[in-house]
Design a protein around this motif. Structure first.
Motif, PDB file in Angstrom:
ATOM      1  N   ILE A   6      -6.470  -2.791   3.409  1.00  0.00           N
ATOM      2  CA  ILE A   6      -6.418  -1.933   4.594  1.00  0.00           C
ATOM      3  C   ILE A   6      -7.731  -2.111   5.345  1.00  0.00           C
ATOM      4  CG2 ILE A   6      -6.230   0.424   5.451  1.00  0.00           C
ATOM      5  CD1 ILE A   6      -4.603   1.086   2.952  1.00  0.00           C
ATOM      6  N   VAL A  43      -0.560   6.022   6.284  1.00  0.00           N
ATOM      7  CA  VAL A  43      -0.771   4.581   6.124  1.00  0.00           C
ATOM      8  C   VAL A  43       0.303   3.874   6.941  1.00  0.00           C
ATOM      9  CG1 VAL A  43      -1.151   2.693   4.494  1.00  0.00           C
ATOM     10  CG2 VAL A  43      -1.471   5.058   3.739  1.00  0.00           C
ATOM     11  N   LEU A  69      -5.210   3.208   8.143  1.00  0.00           N
ATOM     12  CA  LEU A  69      -5.107   4.426   7.339  1.00  0.00           C
ATOM     13  C   LEU A  69      -5.960   5.520   7.955  1.00  0.00           C
ATOM     14  CD1 LEU A  69      -5.324   4.924   3.518  1.00  0.00           C
ATOM     15  CD2 LEU A  69      -7.070   5.993   4.961  1.00  0.00           C
ATOM     16  N   GLU A  92       0.235   5.666  -4.257  1.00  0.00           N
ATOM     17  CA  GLU A  92      -0.755   4.866  -4.977  1.00  0.00           C
ATOM     18  C   GLU A  92      -2.103   4.878  -4.266  1.00  0.00           C
ATOM     19  OE1 GLU A  92      -1.273   0.237  -6.503  1.00  0.00           O
ATOM     20  OE2 GLU A  92       0.730   1.049  -6.079  1.00  0.00           O
ATOM     21  N   VAL A  93      -2.059   4.820  -2.933  1.00  0.00           N
ATOM     22  CA  VAL A  93      -3.305   4.876  -2.158  1.00  0.00           C
ATOM     23  C   VAL A  93      -3.994   6.214  -2.361  1.00  0.00           C
ATOM     24  CG1 VAL A  93      -4.271   4.904   0.175  1.00  0.00           C
ATOM     25  CG2 VAL A  93      -2.531   3.213  -0.421  1.00  0.00           C
ATOM     26  N   PHE A 125      -6.261  -2.621  -1.331  1.00  0.00           N
ATOM     27  CA  PHE A 125      -5.008  -2.557  -0.581  1.00  0.00           C
ATOM     28  C   PHE A 125      -5.021  -3.387   0.697  1.00  0.00           C
ATOM     29  CE2 PHE A 125      -5.375   1.487  -2.905  1.00  0.00           C
ATOM     30  CZ  PHE A 125      -4.209   1.441  -3.661  1.00  0.00           C
ATOM     31  N   THR A 163      -9.810   1.927   8.625  1.00  0.00           N
ATOM     32  CA  THR A 163      -9.702   3.240   8.004  1.00  0.00           C
ATOM     33  C   THR A 163     -10.435   4.290   8.822  1.00  0.00           C
ATOM     34  OG1 THR A 163     -11.658   2.821   6.639  1.00  0.00           O
ATOM     35  CG2 THR A 163      -9.512   2.280   5.678  1.00  0.00           C
ATOM     36  N   ALA A 199       0.831  -1.204   0.000  1.00  0.00           N
ATOM     37  CA  ALA A 199       0.000   0.000   0.000  1.00  0.00           C
ATOM     38  C   ALA A 199       0.864   1.252   0.000  1.00  0.00           C
ATOM     39  CB  ALA A 199      -0.935  -0.016   1.211  1.00  0.00           C
ATOM     40  N   LEU A 249     -10.478   0.774  -0.295  1.00  0.00           N
ATOM     41  CA  LEU A 249      -9.193   0.581   0.375  1.00  0.00           C
ATOM     42  C   LEU A 249      -9.045  -0.833   0.909  1.00  0.00           C
ATOM     43  CD1 LEU A 249      -9.111   4.001   2.250  1.00  0.00           C
ATOM     44  CD2 LEU A 249      -7.607   3.298   0.362  1.00  0.00           C
TER      45      LEU A 249
END
Length: 302
Positions: free
Chosen positions: A280, A241, A251, A222-223, A278, A283, A218, A274
């Motif tokens: 993740i 992140v 994140l 790019e995120v 990724f 968040t 991640a 996300l």
């Protein structure tokens, strides 16, 4: 506003502990035998294997203790609980490798200069048994959740010990057949090199978590770009992140939405994006209406 998809591997924690406990018991019994034989045989390779096995046992005991700490629920000032205990355990395992490398290199060099008489048959027999013991222990730990850096640290200790026994068998055979006593010290240097490689990997990964670097899958740029691709998003600020512990990326960000956009819908859609793209799973998105048409990414942090 936050969004969570669940994280960790709590459902397998009990199984992981049982597997590690079984491997620990196996290693402790064999280690006691190996220390005695290593002293009798006067083999630095065998003694280095025993020392490595001691750290194996310590690494598993530390991993078990860290698992118990990490399982504690979040409370009071510890809003993430004690999950980082597993990362500290992995870092400690890496540091023990470093100390052992220094010791075994020193001892091996001394024995290269003045090679002692080694009882090769004892060395070979004990090392062959050690290969079998470590193979079983490696198999037990490989069945645990190795996505945990804590478990992976214990596994690397066992795996490197098995490599060490293989090198010791080769050295013992060489001494037995040719009488070249320095082969024992050469085997110890090979073991030290393998341990150094494992130490680097463990300390690098533990360091990334402790210094709150972004997960390898991640990259912040790019995120941020993925968030900006949402048609209602006009800007991303204060993007952070990081990884709380193995398997728990997180994140936080301030997201600007075009006037008239549905902040609640955008937040849900971004959180799902996300998670799916990724992985993740935790968040925290602050979403506000801000005029603007061109998306901008500001304040991204690794």
């Amino acid at each position: 506003m936050g969004h969570g998809h669940g994280h960790g591997h709590a459902h397998g924690a009990g199984t992981d502990r049982r597997l590690l406990t079984a491997a620990l018991a196996l290693l402790v019994v064999f280690m006691a035998v190996e220390v005695v034989v290593g002293v009798v045989a006067n083999s630095i390779a065998l003694i280095s294997d025993a020392g490595h096995m001691l750290t194996d046992a310590a690494s598993i005991a530390l991993a078990l203790f860290a698992m118990r700490l990490a399982a504690r629920p979040a409370s009071g000032a510890y809003t993430f609980g004690w999950k980082r205990a597993e990362i500290l355990s992995a870092a400690a395992n890496g540091l023990t490798f470093v100390l052992l490398v220094a010791y075994f290199v020193y001892e091996a060099v001394q024995r290269l200069i003045e090679p002692p008489k080694v009882a090769a048959p004892l060395v070979v027999g004990t090392a062959l048994t050690g290969i079998a013991v470590n193979a079983v222990a490696s198999w037990l730990i490989s069945r645990a959740d190795r996505t945990s850096l804590n478990v992976e640290g214990a596994f690397q200790h066992i795996l490197n010990d098995m490599y060490a026994f293989i090198a010791t068998v080769v050295a013992g055979v060489v001494v037995w057949v040719t009488g070249w006593g320095r082969a024992d010290a050469v085997a110890a240097l090979v073991v030290a090199a393998l341990m150094a490689k494992a130490a680097y990997g463990l300390l690098r990964e533990a360091g990334r978590v402790l210094f709150e670097a972004a997960p390898s899958g991640a990259p912040p740029a790019e995120v941020g770009a993925a968030i900006c691709d949402h048609p209602d998003v006009t800007g991303v600020e204060d993007l952070h992140v990081w990884t709380v512990t193995s398997g728990f990326p997180a994140l936080s960000a301030h997201v600007s939405v075009r006037p008239g956009g549905d902040c609640h819908r955008v937040r849900r859609e971004l959180a799902d994006l996300l998670h799916e793209r990724f992985q993740i799973e935790h968040t925290t998105l602050q979403v506000d209406h801000v005029p603007g048409t061109a998306c901008r990414i500001a304040g991204a942090r690794p």
